[in-house]
Design an enzyme around this catalytic site. Sequence first.
Site, PDB file in Angstrom:
ATOM      1  N   THR A 122       0.391  -4.021   2.463  1.00 47.50           N
ATOM      2  CA  THR A 122      -0.062  -3.451   1.194  1.00 47.50           C
ATOM      3  C   THR A 122       0.786  -3.913   0.015  1.00 47.50           C
ATOM      4  O   THR A 122       1.904  -4.381   0.173  1.00 47.50           O
ATOM      5  CB  THR A 122      -0.046  -1.917   1.251  1.00 47.50           C
ATOM      6  OG1 THR A 122       1.294  -1.462   1.436  1.00 47.50           O
ATOM      7  CG2 THR A 122      -0.930  -1.382   2.367  1.00 47.50           C
ATOM      8  N   ASP A 123       0.217  -3.721  -1.163  1.00 44.39           N
ATOM      9  CA  ASP A 123       0.958  -3.995  -2.390  1.00 44.39           C
ATOM     10  C   ASP A 123       1.674  -2.716  -2.833  1.00 44.39           C
ATOM     11  O   ASP A 123       1.682  -1.717  -2.104  1.00 44.39           O
ATOM     12  CB  ASP A 123       0.020  -4.541  -3.471  1.00 44.39           C
ATOM     13  CG  ASP A 123      -1.090  -3.575  -3.867  1.00 44.39           C
ATOM     14  OD1 ASP A 123      -0.992  -2.358  -3.574  1.00 44.39           O
ATOM     15  OD2 ASP A 123      -2.071  -4.040  -4.478  1.00 44.39           O
ATOM     16  N   SER A 124       2.238  -2.726  -4.011  1.00 34.22           N
ATOM     17  CA  SER A 124       3.011  -1.571  -4.482  1.00 34.22           C
ATOM     18  C   SER A 124       2.155  -0.324  -4.678  1.00 34.22           C
ATOM     19  O   SER A 124       2.681   0.787  -4.712  1.00 34.22           O
ATOM     20  CB  SER A 124       3.745  -1.910  -5.783  1.00 34.22           C
ATOM     21  OG  SER A 124       2.810  -2.247  -6.792  1.00 34.22           O
ATOM     22  N   GLY A 125       0.845  -0.494  -4.757  1.00 33.90           N
ATOM     23  CA  GLY A 125      -0.062   0.645  -4.910  1.00 33.90           C
ATOM     24  C   GLY A 125      -0.582   1.183  -3.587  1.00 33.90           C
ATOM     25  O   GLY A 125      -1.399   2.098  -3.569  1.00 33.90           O
ATOM     26  N   VAL A 131      -2.415  -0.503  -1.467  1.00 36.79           N
ATOM     27  CA  VAL A 131      -3.704  -1.125  -1.185  1.00 36.79           C
ATOM     28  C   VAL A 131      -3.448  -2.459  -0.472  1.00 36.79           C
ATOM     29  O   VAL A 131      -2.506  -3.170  -0.803  1.00 36.79           O
ATOM     30  CB  VAL A 131      -4.486  -1.356  -2.503  1.00 36.79           C
ATOM     31  CG1 VAL A 131      -5.750  -2.150  -2.276  1.00 36.79           C
ATOM     32  CG2 VAL A 131      -4.800  -0.025  -3.161  1.00 36.79           C
TER      33      VAL A 131
END
Length: 134
Positions: free
Chosen positions: A15-18, A20
């Site tokens: 995932t990314d920092s969000g 997602v």
Amino acid sequence: MKEFLWPVRVYYEDTDSGGVVYYANYLKFMERARTEWLRSLGFEQDELREKEGVLFAVRKVGVEFRSPARFNDALQVSVQLISRGKASLVFRQEIRSAADGRLLCDGEVKIACIDAASFRPAPIPHALLSVVSE
């Protein structure tokens, strides 16, 4: 060929920092599912390289991202062979939520069979072609 399904769990590293799934990781999920499809047919990629002298390389990819997957989601990745040539295979792949079947990502992937030494196109081994032609 019938559809092959492979389960994938989204890890934090996907995932990314969000929280997602990072877009490139969908391609990794598809790659894993194609490897498991091949394994389910009785073929290991390292053995194909050692015994047949061939590798498989992605030649073309078209992907549509439809809905995000998030950390800890359970996914179902499908693989369906839609066409084959002398030295290529084309797959239709979908990634769906295992919880509700929602389509998250889909696309077509063209794989080229190449000579392991020269990286030039090579015929798909007969044993594999005979299995995928059934």
